[in-house]
Design a protein around this motif. Structure first.
Motif, short mmCIF file in Angstrom:
data_model
loop_
_atom_site.label_atom_id
_atom_site.label_comp_id
_atom_site.label_asym_id
_atom_site.label_seq_id
_atom_site.Cartn_x
_atom_site.Cartn_y
_atom_site.Cartn_z
N PRO A 38 0.81 -1.22 0.00
CA PRO A 38 0.00 0.00 0.00
C PRO A 38 0.85 1.28 0.00
O PRO A 38 1.96 1.31 0.53
CB PRO A 38 -0.81 -0.10 1.30
CG PRO A 38 -0.79 -1.54 1.67
CD PRO A 38 0.52 -2.08 1.15
N SER A 99 -2.56 4.90 -5.44
CA SER A 99 -2.95 3.52 -5.13
C SER A 99 -3.66 2.88 -6.30
O SER A 99 -4.32 3.55 -7.09
CB SER A 99 -3.89 3.49 -3.92
OG SER A 99 -3.24 3.97 -2.78
N TYR A 100 -3.51 1.56 -6.41
CA TYR A 100 -4.28 0.80 -7.39
C TYR A 100 -4.50 -0.60 -6.84
O TYR A 100 -4.01 -0.94 -5.76
CB TYR A 100 -3.61 0.81 -8.77
CG TYR A 100 -2.27 0.11 -8.88
CD1 TYR A 100 -2.17 -1.18 -9.41
CD2 TYR A 100 -1.09 0.74 -8.48
CE1 TYR A 100 -0.94 -1.81 -9.53
CE2 TYR A 100 0.13 0.12 -8.60
CZ TYR A 100 0.21 -1.16 -9.13
OH TYR A 100 1.41 -1.79 -9.24
N HIS A 101 -5.27 -1.42 -7.54
CA HIS A 101 -5.66 -2.77 -7.09
C HIS A 101 -6.30 -2.70 -5.69
O HIS A 101 -5.84 -3.37 -4.76
CB HIS A 101 -4.47 -3.74 -7.09
CG HIS A 101 -4.17 -4.30 -8.43
ND1 HIS A 101 -4.31 -5.61 -8.75
CD2 HIS A 101 -3.74 -3.70 -9.56
CE1 HIS A 101 -3.97 -5.82 -10.01
NE2 HIS A 101 -3.62 -4.66 -10.52
N PHE A 102 -7.36 -1.90 -5.57
CA PHE A 102 -8.10 -1.77 -4.30
C PHE A 102 -7.19 -1.37 -3.14
O PHE A 102 -7.27 -1.94 -2.05
CB PHE A 102 -8.88 -3.05 -3.99
CG PHE A 102 -9.86 -3.42 -5.05
CD1 PHE A 102 -11.05 -2.71 -5.21
CD2 PHE A 102 -9.59 -4.45 -5.94
CE1 PHE A 102 -11.95 -3.05 -6.21
CE2 PHE A 102 -10.48 -4.79 -6.94
CZ PHE A 102 -11.67 -4.09 -7.08
N PHE A 103 -6.29 -0.44 -3.39
CA PHE A 103 -5.39 0.15 -2.38
C PHE A 103 -4.34 -0.83 -1.86
O PHE A 103 -3.70 -0.57 -0.85
CB PHE A 103 -6.19 0.73 -1.20
CG PHE A 103 -7.13 1.82 -1.63
CD1 PHE A 103 -6.68 3.12 -1.83
CD2 PHE A 103 -8.48 1.55 -1.86
CE1 PHE A 103 -7.53 4.12 -2.24
CE2 PHE A 103 -9.35 2.55 -2.27
CZ PHE A 103 -8.87 3.84 -2.46
N THR A 104 -4.12 -1.94 -2.54
CA THR A 104 -3.11 -2.91 -2.08
C THR A 104 -1.75 -2.67 -2.75
O THR A 104 -0.74 -3.21 -2.29
CB THR A 104 -3.54 -4.35 -2.37
OG1 THR A 104 -3.70 -4.52 -3.79
CG2 THR A 104 -4.85 -4.68 -1.66
N CYS A 105 -1.72 -1.89 -3.83
CA CYS A 105 -0.48 -1.62 -4.57
C CYS A 105 -0.29 -0.12 -4.73
O CYS A 105 -1.23 0.66 -4.58
CB CYS A 105 -0.54 -2.29 -5.94
SG CYS A 105 -0.68 -4.09 -5.86
N CYS A 106 0.93 0.27 -5.06
CA CYS A 106 1.25 1.69 -5.16
C CYS A 106 2.10 1.98 -6.39
O CYS A 106 3.08 1.27 -6.66
CB CYS A 106 2.00 2.14 -3.90
SG CYS A 106 2.20 3.93 -3.76
#
Length: 165
Positions: A38, A99-106
């Motif tokens: 995140p 953020s991307y992938h439902f806030f799990t990646c940055c």
């Protein structure tokens, strides 16, 4: 001879060698980083590292892992400055975090640019300003770490030696 054609002739004679090699016409660097963690974690790591390297302590053994100054910070944007330890050149640094992938990646878009108006070549210093923070904070070992840049986006990136700069 008129000044405009003369300028054009000099520019073409001297400037094309620089243009053929591509890359910025001012000392700067743009890097895109991707992480499988995140943005909050990336943000905390970068801000913490900038604060750790505010004094000359990180440069006592050489290199330029020192003299960073945090200008402003939010989970989406970090602004800082880096001063080179010996010649005292100043570079402006910023990181934009999305953020991307439902806030799990940055996804981080980073930029370092020399404040010195006449700086063209920098031996990869602007790249190292950014990379040293990533490596020092441990983010280069983070899950999903990926870096995207080139000599076209980063002055002298391929010859950068971040143990020196």
């Amino acid at each position: 001879m008129h000044p405009v054609p003369l300028f054009l002739a000099v520019f073409l004679a001297l400037g094309t060698s620089e243009l053929c090699c591509a890359g910025p016409l001012h000392a700067q660097c743009k890097v895109e980083w991707y992480f499988g963690i995140p943005c909050q974690m990336v943000y905390e790591s970068l801000v913490s590292q900038i604060k750790k390297w505010t004094t000359m302590d990180g440069c006592t053994m050489g290199g330029q892992r020192c003299l960073y100054k945090l200008q402003s910070a939010s989970v989406h944007f970090i602004a800082a400055k880096h001063t080179t330890p010996f010649k005292r050149y100043v570079d402006d640094i910023n990181f934009r975090l999305v953020s991307y992938h439902f806030f799990t990646c940055c996804h981080v878009s980073a930029m370092s640019i020399s404040e010195t108006w006449y700086a063209i070549k920098d031996h990869g210093t602007n790249y190292c300003n950014l990379y040293n923070l990533m490596e020092g904070s441990g983010l280069t070992d983070a899950r999903g770490y990926k870096e995207v840049t080139s000599d076209f986006l980063c002055t002298q990136r391929s010859s950068a030696n971040c143990t020196i700069y």
